[in-house]
Design a protein around this motif. Structure first.
Motif, mmCIF file in Angstrom:
data_model
loop_
_atom_site.group_PDB
_atom_site.id
_atom_site.type_symbol
_atom_site.label_atom_id
_atom_site.label_comp_id
_atom_site.label_asym_id
_atom_site.label_seq_id
_atom_site.Cartn_x
_atom_site.Cartn_y
_atom_site.Cartn_z
ATOM 1 N N ALA A 66 0.812 -1.213 0.000
ATOM 2 C CA ALA A 66 0.000 0.000 0.000
ATOM 3 C C ALA A 66 0.847 1.265 0.000
ATOM 4 C CB ALA A 66 -0.933 0.008 1.206
ATOM 5 N N PHE A 67 2.137 1.135 0.319
ATOM 6 C CA PHE A 67 3.014 2.293 0.466
ATOM 7 C C PHE A 67 3.866 2.514 -0.774
ATOM 8 C CE2 PHE A 67 1.878 1.048 4.677
ATOM 9 C CZ PHE A 67 1.803 2.226 5.395
ATOM 10 N N ASP A 68 4.152 3.781 -1.045
ATOM 11 C CA ASP A 68 5.074 4.156 -2.104
ATOM 12 C C ASP A 68 6.489 3.953 -1.570
ATOM 13 O OD1 ASP A 68 6.476 5.262 -4.187
ATOM 14 O OD2 ASP A 68 5.515 7.223 -4.076
ATOM 15 N N ALA A 69 7.300 3.189 -2.278
ATOM 16 C CA ALA A 69 8.663 2.911 -1.824
ATOM 17 C C ALA A 69 9.515 4.171 -1.753
ATOM 18 C CB ALA A 69 9.321 1.879 -2.735
ATOM 19 N N ALA A 70 9.111 5.239 -2.417
ATOM 20 C CA ALA A 70 9.848 6.507 -2.375
ATOM 21 C C ALA A 70 9.403 7.398 -1.212
ATOM 22 C CB ALA A 70 9.667 7.247 -3.698
ATOM 23 N N MET A 71 8.472 6.910 -0.396
ATOM 24 C CA MET A 71 7.974 7.685 0.738
ATOM 25 C C MET A 71 9.096 7.927 1.742
ATOM 26 S SD MET A 71 5.034 6.505 3.460
ATOM 27 C CE MET A 71 6.091 5.578 4.564
ATOM 28 N N GLY A 73 10.992 7.741 4.958
ATOM 29 C CA GLY A 73 10.887 6.824 6.091
ATOM 30 C C GLY A 73 10.409 5.433 5.729
ATOM 31 N N TYR A 74 10.320 5.126 4.430
ATOM 32 C CA TYR A 74 9.812 3.816 4.009
ATOM 33 C C TYR A 74 10.672 2.678 4.550
ATOM 34 C CZ TYR A 74 8.393 -0.125 1.105
ATOM 35 O OH TYR A 74 7.970 -1.352 0.688
ATOM 36 N N GLU A 75 11.997 2.829 4.501
ATOM 37 C CA GLU A 75 12.893 1.767 4.979
ATOM 38 C C GLU A 75 12.682 1.525 6.474
ATOM 39 O OE1 GLU A 75 14.087 4.464 3.246
ATOM 40 O OE2 GLU A 75 14.204 3.450 1.306
ATOM 41 N N LYS A 76 12.535 2.608 7.233
ATOM 42 C CA LYS A 76 12.304 2.498 8.675
ATOM 43 C C LYS A 76 10.976 1.781 8.932
ATOM 44 C CE LYS A 76 11.736 5.439 12.742
ATOM 45 N NZ LYS A 76 11.679 6.810 13.245
ATOM 46 N N LEU A 77 9.948 2.133 8.174
ATOM 47 C CA LEU A 77 8.646 1.485 8.304
ATOM 48 C C LEU A 77 8.739 0.012 7.945
ATOM 49 C CD1 LEU A 77 5.519 1.739 8.689
ATOM 50 C CD2 LEU A 77 5.409 2.130 6.224
ATOM 51 N N ARG A 78 9.405 -0.304 6.841
ATOM 52 C CA ARG A 78 9.561 -1.691 6.407
ATOM 53 C C ARG A 78 10.260 -2.524 7.477
ATOM 54 N NH1 ARG A 78 13.313 -1.616 1.999
ATOM 55 N NH2 ARG A 78 14.794 -1.768 3.686
ATOM 56 N N ASP A 79 11.350 -2.001 8.029
ATOM 57 C CA ASP A 79 12.087 -2.729 9.065
ATOM 58 C C ASP A 79 11.242 -2.918 10.325
ATOM 59 O OD1 ASP A 79 14.186 -2.763 7.281
ATOM 60 O OD2 ASP A 79 15.283 -1.109 8.265
ATOM 61 N N ALA A 80 10.525 -1.873 10.729
ATOM 62 C CA ALA A 80 9.693 -1.947 11.938
ATOM 63 C C ALA A 80 8.558 -2.950 11.768
ATOM 64 C CB ALA A 80 9.141 -0.574 12.276
ATOM 65 N N VAL A 81 7.901 -2.917 10.630
ATOM 66 C CA VAL A 81 6.767 -3.821 10.389
ATOM 67 C C VAL A 81 7.249 -5.267 10.285
ATOM 68 C CG1 VAL A 81 5.011 -4.466 8.685
ATOM 69 C CG2 VAL A 81 5.255 -2.091 9.391
ATOM 70 N N THR A 82 8.376 -5.483 9.620
ATOM 71 C CA THR A 82 8.924 -6.839 9.501
ATOM 72 C C THR A 82 9.292 -7.388 10.876
ATOM 73 O OG1 THR A 82 9.749 -6.287 7.299
ATOM 74 C CG2 THR A 82 10.679 -8.233 8.354
ATOM 75 N N LYS A 142 -3.606 2.969 -9.463
ATOM 76 C CA LYS A 142 -3.460 2.504 -8.083
ATOM 77 C C LYS A 142 -3.192 3.656 -7.129
ATOM 78 C CE LYS A 142 -1.860 -2.142 -8.989
ATOM 79 N NZ LYS A 142 -0.937 -3.175 -8.571
ATOM 80 N N TRP A 143 -3.785 3.550 -5.953
ATOM 81 C CA TRP A 143 -3.520 4.485 -4.877
ATOM 82 C C TRP A 143 -2.329 3.978 -4.080
ATOM 83 C CZ3 TRP A 143 -5.799 9.126 -4.074
ATOM 84 C CH2 TRP A 143 -6.969 9.395 -4.758
ATOM 85 N N ARG A 144 -1.488 4.903 -3.616
ATOM 86 C CA ARG A 144 -0.338 4.568 -2.779
ATOM 87 C C ARG A 144 -0.261 5.575 -1.642
ATOM 88 N NH1 ARG A 144 -0.201 0.040 -4.385
ATOM 89 N NH2 ARG A 144 1.079 -0.709 -6.055
ATOM 90 N N ILE A 145 0.148 5.096 -0.478
ATOM 91 C CA ILE A 145 0.375 5.974 0.663
ATOM 92 C C ILE A 145 1.739 6.623 0.458
ATOM 93 C CG2 ILE A 145 0.666 6.096 3.164
ATOM 94 C CD1 ILE A 145 -1.144 3.558 3.301
ATOM 95 N N VAL A 146 1.768 7.955 0.435
ATOM 96 C CA VAL A 146 3.011 8.685 0.184
ATOM 97 C C VAL A 146 3.529 9.388 1.438
ATOM 98 C CG1 VAL A 146 2.598 8.964 -2.285
ATOM 99 C CG2 VAL A 146 1.761 10.694 -0.692
#
Length: 159
Positions: A66-71, A73-82, A142-146
């Protein structure tokens, strides 16, 4: 006046008013316009619901789609969620409190409840509730969270 004509065509001295027929057409198309306008609201709500379902199912890849990879803090979010999904079972409950914008960009405020059951023995569960703000943009179809804040909402709770 009683019309005794065998046909229902216009009388030579009558004329059809074009504004009356145009008004009928506009009234016919108005519900269609309302439905199309509501689609973007429903599409973004469905995207958020799909992301939350992926998180609850323990599938971080579904959540992160659902998230745009260019957002930012995306890496921080990905690591936290994983880390969160690998260390706990998650239950999400979301209520959309605000959904504003147009067919290209929308801003949402969500009342998000996150129940985290840690897999470690005796770790217990943690309940988080916060008002989350996110911005969405439509790219293609497609919608993406930015933008999403606070990103710390998905951090693994301290032991």
């Amino acid at each position: 006046i009683l019309d005794l004509r065998l046909h229902r065509r216009l009388h030579p001295h009558q004329r059809e008013l074009p504004n009356v027929t145009m008004t009928r057409r506009l009234l016919f198309l108005l519900p269609l316009a309302v439905c199309l306008r509501a689609d973007s609201q429903h599409e973004v709500a469905d995207l958020i619901a799909s992301a939350a379902s992926g998180l609850s199912a323990g599938k971080p890849e579904v959540f992160l789609e659902a998230f745009d990879a260019a957002m930012p803090g995306y890496e921080k979010l990905r690591d936290a969620v994983t880390a969160l999904v690998s260390g706990a079972e998650i239950e999400c409950s979301i209520e959309v409190t605000s959904n504003q914008g147009d067919d290209a960009a929308r801003t949402l405020e969500l009342d998000w409840i996150l129940r985290i059951d840690r897999r470690e023995a005796g770790a217990g569960s943690v309940r988080r509730q916060e008002t989350v703000k996110c911005s969405l943009r439509k790219t293609g179809k497609k919608w993406r969270i930015v933008a999403f804040e606070p990103l710390e909402f998905f951090a693994l709770p301290k032991a």
